[in-house]
Design an enzyme around this catalytic site. Structure first.
Site, PDB file in Angstrom:
ATOM      1  N   GLU A  98       0.773   6.962  -6.567  1.00  0.00           N
ATOM      2  CA  GLU A  98      -0.338   7.914  -6.585  1.00  0.00           C
ATOM      3  C   GLU A  98       0.183   9.357  -6.545  1.00  0.00           C
ATOM      4  OE1 GLU A  98      -2.983   9.225  -2.952  1.00  0.00           O
ATOM      5  OE2 GLU A  98      -3.515   7.191  -3.595  1.00  0.00           O
ATOM      6  N   LYS A 147       0.834  -1.210   0.000  1.00  0.00           N
ATOM      7  CA  LYS A 147       0.000   0.000   0.000  1.00  0.00           C
ATOM      8  C   LYS A 147       0.865   1.255   0.000  1.00  0.00           C
ATOM      9  CE  LYS A 147      -3.746   2.571   0.574  1.00  0.00           C
ATOM     10  NZ  LYS A 147      -3.362   3.751   1.303  1.00  0.00           N
TER      11      LYS A 147
END
Length: 305
Positions: free
Chosen positions: A171, A164
């Site tokens: 991102e 993650k």
């Protein structure tokens, strides 16, 4: 299944709703009594049948460490703790070792989906033993999207949060690219309808993505993003990604630059950072700044991005 859920903020509250919609029994605890189903951690644990599964959704760092330690005193052999916040993977290793001494299992689960997860499902990245992941699999199946969106990233503690973390680093870089493109289109007196240009990219192009959809939504509401200050927080995971790259001698030019751009945003009112702030608000409900905030520390929320 029956599951305890600690932390009922924007993500935790929506996760409780999605789990209940799938037919699971959720006993939630939050420091805000208006949100809670139980008035204490102990009461929440008492209401769960064995083996007990408790999912933690509180801010990374001390709040998570303290919550996991408290659960370690309340749970017993065969029970399980799932950390679904944005903890650093090294914290997972310490928490797993501490709980193992009490014969309590541990799963770290990176969660992505922000405020849209209730409707669309959450992307879930888990770390932990096959046996422990299996104990919480019914909840994972309920939380994830209808197709895809789940991975058992590795059996070692921290594998899920490490995955993650890298996701969030990527991102950062994607948002920075969109933001810089938006600034250039705004700057040059040539393109007459910048929102329409971005909207056209949403179909048939190689750069279409959900982040692009969210930026289009933001600039349709506020074409020049005049309502925002060009200041963007960071949740900490971009920093950890760059630190891991340094530790492992992995070149990470673009992600590192996107992280440093956020630091720059705290010194100048950057137009590109207005776009970053708009996207973060769209996908995660993150706060936006209309005035200069005090200080520039990382945002400690658990939603990532």
């Amino acid at each position: 299944m029956d599951i305890g859920l600690v932390g009922l903020g924007k993500m935790g509250g929506n996760m409780r709703s999605r789990l209940r919609e799938a037919g699971h029994t959720v006993v939630g605890y939050d420091r805000n009594p208006d949100l809670a189903d139980a008035d204490s951690l102990a009461s929440m644990v008492e209401q769960l049948p064995s083996p007990k599964v408790v999912w933690v959704m509180v801010p990374a760092g001390d709040p998570t460490r303290e919550t996991v330690a408290a659960l370690g005193e309340l749970l017993g052999e065969g029970d399980l703790v799932v950390d679904g916040g944005n903890s650093k993977w090294t914290d997972d290793q310490a928490n797993a070792a501490m709980l193992a001494e009490k014969d309590v299992g541990f799963v770290d689960c990176g969660v992505s989906g922000g405020v849209w997860g209730l409707q669309n499902g959450y992307a879930l990245m888990c770390g932990g033993s096959d046996e422990d992941v299996a104990k919480v699999q019914p909840a994972l199946d309920a939380l994830k999207p209808a197709e895809g969106g789940f991975v058992h990233a590795g059996r070692k503690p921290g594998a899920g949060h490490f995955a993650k973390m890298v996701h969030n680093g990527i991102e950062y870089a994607m948002m920075q690219s969109y933001a810089e493109g938006w600034e250039l289109l705004e700057k040059v007196d040539l393109v007459e309808d910048v929102p329409a240009v971005f909207d056209s990219w949403r179909s048939g192009t190689v750069i279409r993505s959900w982040l692009l959809d969210l930026l289009v939504a933001a600039i349709e509401d506020d074409t020049h993003l005049d309502q925002l200050r060009g200041y963007a927080d960071d949740s900490g995971e971009g920093r950890w990604t760059v630190e891991a790259a340094i530790d492992n001698a992995v070149p990470m030019n673009v992600i590192a630059a996107s992280l440093f751009a956020r630091f720059t945003s705290r010194q100048d009112d950057s137009p590109a950072m207005k776009a970053i702030a708009a996207m973060r608000n769209q996908f995660g409900g993150h706060a936006v700044h209309t005035e200069a905030p005090v200080g520039g520390d990382a945002n400690p929320d658990v939603r990532g991005g």
